[in-house]
Design an enzyme around this catalytic site. Sequence first.
Site, PDB file in Angstrom:
ATOM      1  N   GLU A 103      39.590  44.573  18.953  1.00 11.85           N
ATOM      2  CA  GLU A 103      40.743  44.952  18.129  1.00 11.85           C
ATOM      3  C   GLU A 103      41.927  44.004  18.333  1.00 11.85           C
ATOM      4  O   GLU A 103      42.665  43.698  17.387  1.00 11.85           O
ATOM      5  CB  GLU A 103      41.182  46.391  18.453  1.00 11.85           C
ATOM      6  CG  GLU A 103      40.193  47.458  17.974  1.00 11.85           C
ATOM      7  CD  GLU A 103      39.918  47.372  16.472  1.00 11.85           C
ATOM      8  OE1 GLU A 103      40.869  47.105  15.710  1.00 11.85           O
ATOM      9  OE2 GLU A 103      38.756  47.552  16.064  1.00 11.85           O
TER      10      GLU A 103
ATOM     11  N   LYS B 114      96.583  25.414  16.091  1.00  8.81           N
ATOM     12  CA  LYS B 114      97.924  25.924  16.342  1.00  8.81           C
ATOM     13  C   LYS B 114      97.806  27.285  16.984  1.00  8.81           C
ATOM     14  O   LYS B 114      97.143  28.153  16.479  1.00  8.81           O
ATOM     15  CB  LYS B 114      98.639  26.142  15.003  1.00  8.81           C
ATOM     16  CG  LYS B 114      99.468  24.999  14.573  1.00  8.81           C
ATOM     17  CD  LYS B 114     100.356  25.394  13.404  1.00  8.81           C
ATOM     18  CE  LYS B 114      99.935  26.635  12.660  1.00  8.81           C
ATOM     19  NZ  LYS B 114     101.024  27.415  12.168  1.00  8.81           N
TER      20      LYS B 114
ATOM     21  N   MET C  98     103.941  36.433  21.019  1.00  8.39           N
ATOM     22  CA  MET C  98     104.377  35.173  21.640  1.00  8.39           C
ATOM     23  C   MET C  98     105.492  35.459  22.634  1.00  8.39           C
ATOM     24  O   MET C  98     106.500  34.750  22.680  1.00  8.39           O
ATOM     25  CB  MET C  98     104.853  34.184  20.560  1.00  8.39           C
ATOM     26  CG  MET C  98     103.736  33.793  19.613  1.00  8.39           C
ATOM     27  SD  MET C  98     104.285  32.842  18.199  1.00  8.39           S
ATOM     28  CE  MET C  98     104.814  34.126  17.085  1.00  8.39           C
TER      29      MET C  98
ATOM     30  N   ASP D 201      92.728  28.485  13.176  1.00  3.84           N
ATOM     31  CA  ASP D 201      93.619  28.315  14.325  1.00  3.84           C
ATOM     32  C   ASP D 201      92.836  28.424  15.615  1.00  3.84           C
ATOM     33  O   ASP D 201      91.692  28.852  15.631  1.00  3.84           O
ATOM     34  CB  ASP D 201      94.657  29.448  14.329  1.00  3.84           C
ATOM     35  CG  ASP D 201      95.608  29.326  13.157  1.00  3.84           C
ATOM     36  OD1 ASP D 201      95.584  28.285  12.501  1.00  3.84           O
ATOM     37  OD2 ASP D 201      96.353  30.286  12.916  1.00  3.84           O
TER      38      ASP D 201
END
Length: 471
Positions: free
Chosen positions: A22, A271, A384, A249
Amino acid sequence: MRHYPVFLDLKGRRVVLAGGGETALAKLRLLTKTEARIEVFAADPVPALQALADEGRIHLHRRGFAAGDAAGAALAYAAADDEAEDRRVAALARADGALVNVVDDLNASDFITPAIVDRDPVVVAIGTEGAAPVLARRIKAELEERLPASLGLLARAGRAFRRAAEALPHGRPRRDFWSDWYDRAGPKALEEGGTAALAPALERTLDDHRHARPRAGHVAFVGAGPGDPDLLTLKARKALDVADVVIHDRLVTPAILELARREAVMIDVGKEGFGASAAQDDIDALIVEHARKGAQVVRLKGGDPTIFGRLDEEIDACDAAGIEWSVVPGITAASAAVAQIGQSLTRRTRNSSVRLLTGHDMKGFAEHDWKALAPPGEVAAIYMGKRAARLVQGRLMMHGADPATPVTVVENASRPDSRTIATTLGRMEPTISDAGLTGPALVLIGLAPRHAAYALDGQDVRIELKEEAAL
Ligand code: SAH
C-alpha cells in the site's frame, strides 16, 4: 530552510521505486501523474500494482531491488514499509547516484515530497520539513477550497495563448491582460460556454486590451500600521498585492515588506520620523517620477499616513503633477501602544479628549499647550518623544502637573521585541534615557499599564510584553 523547494522536470526520466504494498501504491498516485518512466521492484506486488503495470503506467519487475537498478535514475523511493529493507535499498540507490526518499523517514531521505494542491499546470506545494504535517494538511484543505477546480483549465488555455499575448507590451499591459483573464474573462467564458468558449474568449480579451488606453499611474498612500503584519488593513494588503513600486520608510517592518508583490520595485527612503527637508523633495520627486510612467505606486508609511507622516507634501506633489492618489488609513502607534497596556485613549469621567503630539518638529523641540495638559486625567501620546522627554517633563511640572502622573513608554509597539516601561512624570527622566531605547517609542502621558498601576508609588516598572499578564 533545510529543504530547498524545486519543481523537477521528470519527462522521460527514470524513477525507481522498491516496494509492493500500500505504501508503494500511495507514492505512485502522484508519481504516475508525471511523465517519468516509472520502474517498480516488487517480488510480491499487490494486485493494484499489477493493474497499473497492465495499464502501462509503470514497469513492474517481479523481483527485489538490486545494485545497479537505480543507475541513471533521477529519483529512488524506498517504500517497502520495512526499515531494514528500506535502508538496504536506500544505500544501493544512493551508490547508483540517485536522490533517495525513504518513505516516512525524513532523516534517511535526500528529498521529501510536499503536500500538493493540484490544478495542473498550477501546482501548489506545501512543506513543513516534517515539523507539522497536520498544519500542511490544514493549509492544503484551505487551498483546495479556495482555488477553483477550473483554475487548471484556465491556465492550460492561457499557456497555449502565451505567444499571442506577446502582442501586448511587456510588463504592466501584459500583466493586466492576464489578471483580467484569470479574474474575470476566463471564469466568465467557462461558465457561459464551457471549455470550447475559452480560446475565442482569449482572443476577444486580447483584442480589448490591445485597444485599451494605457493605464494611468496612481499613488496609494498606505498606512503600514505599527509593525505587526496582522495589523495591516485588507485594503493595504490589496494595494501591496498590485504594487509596481513600493516606496517605504524605515519604520515599516521587513515582515510587511515581504507581502508586496514579488516583482515590485522596493525603494527604501529611510526616513524615521523627521528627516531633512531636502530628502522630502527627493521623495516627492521619486513618487511623481514612477507614477508618471504609469506605475501603481504604494507609498508605505509607518502607522497611519495622516499622523506625522508628511502626507500633505506628497499629496501636493501628486496634485501638481496631475497624478491620481488615494489614502489607505493605518493603525497609528498610539492605538497599538494603548492596546498593549490595556488602556483606552479616552475614558468617561477621566478625559474626553486626547492629544497626539510630536516631541520634535522641523525646528527642534516642539512647543505645545502644556498648561492644558497639566491637570490630572489629561492624556497625551507623544510621537518622536524620546529626545524631548526632559523638556516635556520640565514644561508639564512647571505648569503644575503632579509628579505622580503616570507615564508609560511603549517601544516597538505590536512587535515581538516590544518593551513597556511604566514610570511617573517625576521620574520620566532619567528613566527614559536609562532605558536605552533603540526602536521607535511612544510616550504616553497620563496612562499607566492597567495591571501595573499599583506599583507606581514604588519603583519604575519594566514590563516585557510576555510578562505583562503575570503582573
Ligand atoms: N505615522 C506614524 C507616526 C510617524 S512619526 C503613526 O501613525 O504611528 C514616528 C514616531 O511614531 C516614532 O518616533 C514613534 O514615536 C512612533 N512610532 C511609530 N511606530 C511605533 C511603534 N511600533 N511603537 C512605538 N512607537 C512607534
